[in-house]
Design an enzyme around this catalytic site. Structure first.
Site, PDB file in Angstrom:
ATOM      1  N   LYS A  13       0.831  -1.217   0.000  1.00  0.00           N
ATOM      2  CA  LYS A  13       0.000   0.000   0.000  1.00  0.00           C
ATOM      3  C   LYS A  13       0.857   1.255   0.000  1.00  0.00           C
ATOM      4  O   LYS A  13       0.635   2.182  -0.775  1.00  0.00           O
ATOM      5  CB  LYS A  13      -0.924   0.044   1.243  1.00  0.00           C
ATOM      6  CG  LYS A  13      -1.873  -1.111   1.370  1.00  0.00           C
ATOM      7  CD  LYS A  13      -2.752  -0.971   2.585  1.00  0.00           C
ATOM      8  CE  LYS A  13      -1.996  -0.993   3.905  1.00  0.00           C
ATOM      9  NZ  LYS A  13      -1.328  -2.286   4.190  1.00  0.00           N
ATOM     10  N   ARG A  88      -9.065   1.298   8.807  1.00  0.00           N
ATOM     11  CA  ARG A  88      -8.692  -0.086   9.080  1.00  0.00           C
ATOM     12  C   ARG A  88      -9.800  -0.819   9.819  1.00  0.00           C
ATOM     13  O   ARG A  88      -9.645  -2.011  10.119  1.00  0.00           O
ATOM     14  CB  ARG A  88      -7.432  -0.111   9.940  1.00  0.00           C
ATOM     15  CG  ARG A  88      -6.156  -0.403   9.168  1.00  0.00           C
ATOM     16  CD  ARG A  88      -5.023  -0.462  10.165  1.00  0.00           C
ATOM     17  NE  ARG A  88      -3.855  -1.137   9.718  1.00  0.00           N
ATOM     18  CZ  ARG A  88      -2.771  -0.533   9.243  1.00  0.00           C
ATOM     19  NH1 ARG A  88      -2.747   0.756   9.074  1.00  0.00           N
ATOM     20  NH2 ARG A  88      -1.719  -1.244   8.944  1.00  0.00           N
ATOM     21  N   ARG A 127      11.335  -6.128   4.555  1.00  0.00           N
ATOM     22  CA  ARG A 127      11.106  -4.673   4.469  1.00  0.00           C
ATOM     23  C   ARG A 127      12.141  -3.926   5.305  1.00  0.00           C
ATOM     24  O   ARG A 127      12.403  -4.266   6.452  1.00  0.00           O
ATOM     25  CB  ARG A 127       9.699  -4.326   4.982  1.00  0.00           C
ATOM     26  CG  ARG A 127       9.497  -2.822   5.106  1.00  0.00           C
ATOM     27  CD  ARG A 127       8.069  -2.392   5.077  1.00  0.00           C
ATOM     28  NE  ARG A 127       7.245  -2.925   6.145  1.00  0.00           N
ATOM     29  CZ  ARG A 127       5.923  -2.744   6.204  1.00  0.00           C
ATOM     30  NH1 ARG A 127       5.298  -2.056   5.277  1.00  0.00           N
ATOM     31  NH2 ARG A 127       5.234  -3.268   7.201  1.00  0.00           N
ATOM     32  N   ARG A 160      11.476  -2.512  10.913  1.00  0.00           N
ATOM     33  CA  ARG A 160      10.479  -1.985  11.856  1.00  0.00           C
ATOM     34  C   ARG A 160      10.234  -2.972  12.985  1.00  0.00           C
ATOM     35  O   ARG A 160      10.158  -4.172  12.759  1.00  0.00           O
ATOM     36  CB  ARG A 160       9.160  -1.715  11.115  1.00  0.00           C
ATOM     37  CG  ARG A 160       9.058  -0.316  10.560  1.00  0.00           C
ATOM     38  CD  ARG A 160       7.937  -0.176   9.596  1.00  0.00           C
ATOM     39  NE  ARG A 160       6.650  -0.644  10.121  1.00  0.00           N
ATOM     40  CZ  ARG A 160       5.492  -0.507   9.468  1.00  0.00           C
ATOM     41  NH1 ARG A 160       5.472   0.081   8.290  1.00  0.00           N
ATOM     42  NH2 ARG A 160       4.379  -0.946   9.994  1.00  0.00           N
ATOM     43  N   ARG A 171      -0.543  -9.263  13.332  1.00  0.00           N
ATOM     44  CA  ARG A 171      -1.101  -8.184  12.492  1.00  0.00           C
ATOM     45  C   ARG A 171      -1.960  -8.747  11.367  1.00  0.00           C
ATOM     46  O   ARG A 171      -2.970  -8.157  11.006  1.00  0.00           O
ATOM     47  CB  ARG A 171       0.036  -7.322  11.924  1.00  0.00           C
ATOM     48  CG  ARG A 171       0.724  -6.496  12.999  1.00  0.00           C
ATOM     49  CD  ARG A 171       1.990  -5.864  12.488  1.00  0.00           C
ATOM     50  NE  ARG A 171       1.733  -4.840  11.504  1.00  0.00           N
ATOM     51  CZ  ARG A 171       2.654  -4.379  10.656  1.00  0.00           C
ATOM     52  NH1 ARG A 171       3.859  -4.878  10.674  1.00  0.00           N
ATOM     53  NH2 ARG A 171       2.333  -3.425   9.813  1.00  0.00           N
TER      54      ARG A 171
HETATM   55  P1  ADP Z   1       2.278  -1.759   3.246  1.00  0.00           P
HETATM   56  O1  ADP Z   1       2.320  -0.255   3.158  1.00  0.00           O
HETATM   57  O2  ADP Z   1       1.063  -2.350   2.589  1.00  0.00           O
HETATM   58  O3  ADP Z   1       2.468  -2.279   4.641  1.00  0.00           O
HETATM   59  P2  ADP Z   1       4.843  -1.630   1.834  1.00  0.00           P
HETATM   60  O4  ADP Z   1       4.533  -0.747   0.675  1.00  0.00           O
HETATM   61  O5  ADP Z   1       5.683  -1.068   2.918  1.00  0.00           O
HETATM   62  O6  ADP Z   1       3.495  -2.323   2.405  1.00  0.00           O
HETATM   63  O7  ADP Z   1       5.545  -2.944   1.221  1.00  0.00           O
HETATM   64  C1  ADP Z   1       5.956  -4.019   2.082  1.00  0.00           C
HETATM   65  C2  ADP Z   1       7.321  -4.570   1.604  1.00  0.00           C
HETATM   66  O8  ADP Z   1       7.167  -5.192   0.335  1.00  0.00           O
HETATM   67  C3  ADP Z   1       8.371  -3.473   1.432  1.00  0.00           C
HETATM   68  O9  ADP Z   1       9.627  -4.030   1.796  1.00  0.00           O
HETATM   69  C4  ADP Z   1       8.314  -3.150  -0.054  1.00  0.00           C
HETATM   70  O10 ADP Z   1       9.557  -2.654  -0.522  1.00  0.00           O
HETATM   71  C5  ADP Z   1       7.972  -4.522  -0.665  1.00  0.00           C
HETATM   72  N1  ADP Z   1       7.128  -4.427  -1.845  1.00  0.00           N
HETATM   73  C6  ADP Z   1       6.176  -3.503  -2.141  1.00  0.00           C
HETATM   74  N2  ADP Z   1       5.579  -3.749  -3.330  1.00  0.00           N
HETATM   75  C7  ADP Z   1       6.173  -4.882  -3.805  1.00  0.00           C
HETATM   76  C8  ADP Z   1       6.000  -5.675  -4.999  1.00  0.00           C
HETATM   77  N3  ADP Z   1       5.072  -5.352  -5.914  1.00  0.00           N
HETATM   78  N4  ADP Z   1       6.763  -6.778  -5.125  1.00  0.00           N
HETATM   79  C9  ADP Z   1       7.666  -7.113  -4.182  1.00  0.00           C
HETATM   80  N5  ADP Z   1       7.889  -6.417  -3.050  1.00  0.00           N
HETATM   81  C10 ADP Z   1       7.157  -5.315  -2.851  1.00  0.00           C
HETATM   82  P1  AMP Z   2       1.242   0.707   8.965  1.00  0.00           P
HETATM   83  O1  AMP Z   2       2.422   1.585   8.847  1.00  0.00           O
HETATM   84  O2  AMP Z   2       0.078   1.183   8.121  1.00  0.00           O
HETATM   85  O3  AMP Z   2       1.544  -0.749   8.738  1.00  0.00           O
HETATM   86  O4  AMP Z   2       0.711   0.847  10.478  1.00  0.00           O
HETATM   87  C1  AMP Z   2       1.531   0.419  11.559  1.00  0.00           C
HETATM   88  C2  AMP Z   2       0.677   0.278  12.812  1.00  0.00           C
HETATM   89  O5  AMP Z   2       0.096   1.585  13.167  1.00  0.00           O
HETATM   90  C3  AMP Z   2      -0.524  -0.657  12.723  1.00  0.00           C
HETATM   91  O6  AMP Z   2      -0.168  -2.015  12.925  1.00  0.00           O
HETATM   92  C4  AMP Z   2      -1.420  -0.097  13.839  1.00  0.00           C
HETATM   93  O7  AMP Z   2      -0.963  -0.493  15.115  1.00  0.00           O
HETATM   94  C5  AMP Z   2      -1.201   1.408  13.704  1.00  0.00           C
HETATM   95  N1  AMP Z   2      -2.190   1.999  12.769  1.00  0.00           N
HETATM   96  C6  AMP Z   2      -1.915   2.586  11.574  1.00  0.00           C
HETATM   97  N2  AMP Z   2      -3.053   3.011  10.983  1.00  0.00           N
HETATM   98  C7  AMP Z   2      -4.066   2.650  11.813  1.00  0.00           C
HETATM   99  C8  AMP Z   2      -5.486   2.776  11.770  1.00  0.00           C
HETATM  100  N3  AMP Z   2      -6.118   3.345  10.718  1.00  0.00           N
HETATM  101  N4  AMP Z   2      -6.209   2.299  12.817  1.00  0.00           N
HETATM  102  C9  AMP Z   2      -5.605   1.728  13.867  1.00  0.00           C
HETATM  103  N5  AMP Z   2      -4.290   1.566  13.965  1.00  0.00           N
HETATM  104  C10 AMP Z   2      -3.514   2.014  12.967  1.00  0.00           C
END
Ligand code: ADP
Ligand code: AMP
Length: 214
Positions: A13, A88, A127, A160, A171
């Site tokens: 995302k 969420r 990541r 992270r 999660r």
């Molecule tokens: P989210 O915001 O949904 O938690 P991220 O955008 O941070 O996810 O992506 C999670 C991990 O996967 C990161 O390490 C990112 O670089 C990697 N990633 C994102 N898109 C792709 C893809 N299309 N293919 C492979 N790895 C990806």
């Molecule tokens: P993210 O960076 O989107 O993966 O969010 C990391 C963490 O922040 C999540 O696992 C939740 O603990 C908290 N968080 C982020 N967005 C929300 C939301 N919309 N509602 C509740 N918790 C959130």
């Protein structure tokens, strides 16, 4: 253009939201980034959010909604935004809906980045994030030019705290229980679009651009 990114944690995302923000010149709003910035700054909000984040739980709706509504009320959001990680829960979606409806507005697209659970754990363990600018990389799929160093600002990348395997499975469970129902919620409103998030990131983005420009 008001866009919501849906999908499991680690589905991509944030990666796609940043690309959307760059191409369509709308702010990228990530509640996770807002919480992490507050944790880094040691604010009261950050300390409260950390209690939940470290356990893989969601931060309570009341707190999250307040932060989000405040953010989307800012001047730079007048022409739209891309929301990443919000809503969420169904109550969060309902509050957002109501706040928009009060202004005669609505969400244009909810884009579900679909990635099966099996791929998620691998995505999250690889990541790496920049603690300074928030850029994200993947050790295998999207590596930085120099291992462990942010391309953009030269800072050392980190894993992270909540991307450790124990927390990731929690999660994912929370995602299926509390967030996945949003897919039906936005489908019923006719704004849901699904993209295959297992493709390389450029291909995922092409699919999204096609949707936004249709
Ligand atoms: P989210 O915001 O949904 O938690 P991220 O955008 O941070 O996810 O992506 C999670 C991990 O996967 C990161 O390490 C990112 O670089 C990697 N990633 C994102 N898109 C792709 C893809 N299309 N293919 C492979 N790895 C990806
Ligand atoms: P993210 O960076 O989107 O993966 O969010 C990391 C963490 O922040 C999540 O696992 C939740 O603990 C908290 N968080 C982020 N967005 C929300 C939301 N919309 N509602 C509740 N918790 C959130």
């Amino acid at each position: 253009m008001k866009i919501i990114m849906l999908g499991a944690p680690g589905a991509g995302k944030g990666t796609q939201a940043k690309m959307i923000a760059d191409k369509y010149k709308v702010p990228h709003i990530s509640t996770g980034d807002i919480f992490r910035a507050n944790i880094k700054d040691g604010t009261e909000l950050g300390m409260e959010a950390k209690k939940y984040m470290d356990q893989g739980l969601l931060v309570p709706d009341e707190l999250t909604v307040r932060i989000l509504l405040d953010r989307v009320g800012a001047d730079d959001c007048k022409n739209g935004y891309v929301l990443d990680g919000f809503p969420r829960t169904i109550p969060q979606a309902e509050v957002l809906d109501k706040a928009l409806a009060d202004r005669g507005e609505q969400i244009d697209f909810a884009i579900d980045v679909d990635v099966p659970d099996e791929n998620i754990v691998r995505r999250m363990s690889g990541r790496r994030a920049c603690p300074a600018c928030g850029a994200t990389y993947h050790t295998e799929h999207i590596p930085p030019k120099t291992e462990g160093i942010c391309d953009r600002c030269g800072k050392e990348l980190v894993l992270r705290e909540d991307d450790k395997p124990e927390t990731v499975s929690k999660r994912l469970k929370v995602y299926h229980e509390q967030t996945q129902p949003l897919i039906d919620f936005y489908s019923a409103k006719g704004v849901l679009r699904t993209v295959d998030g297992t493709q390389p990131m450029e291909k995922v983005f092409d699919s999204i651009a096609e949707i936004l420009e249709a």
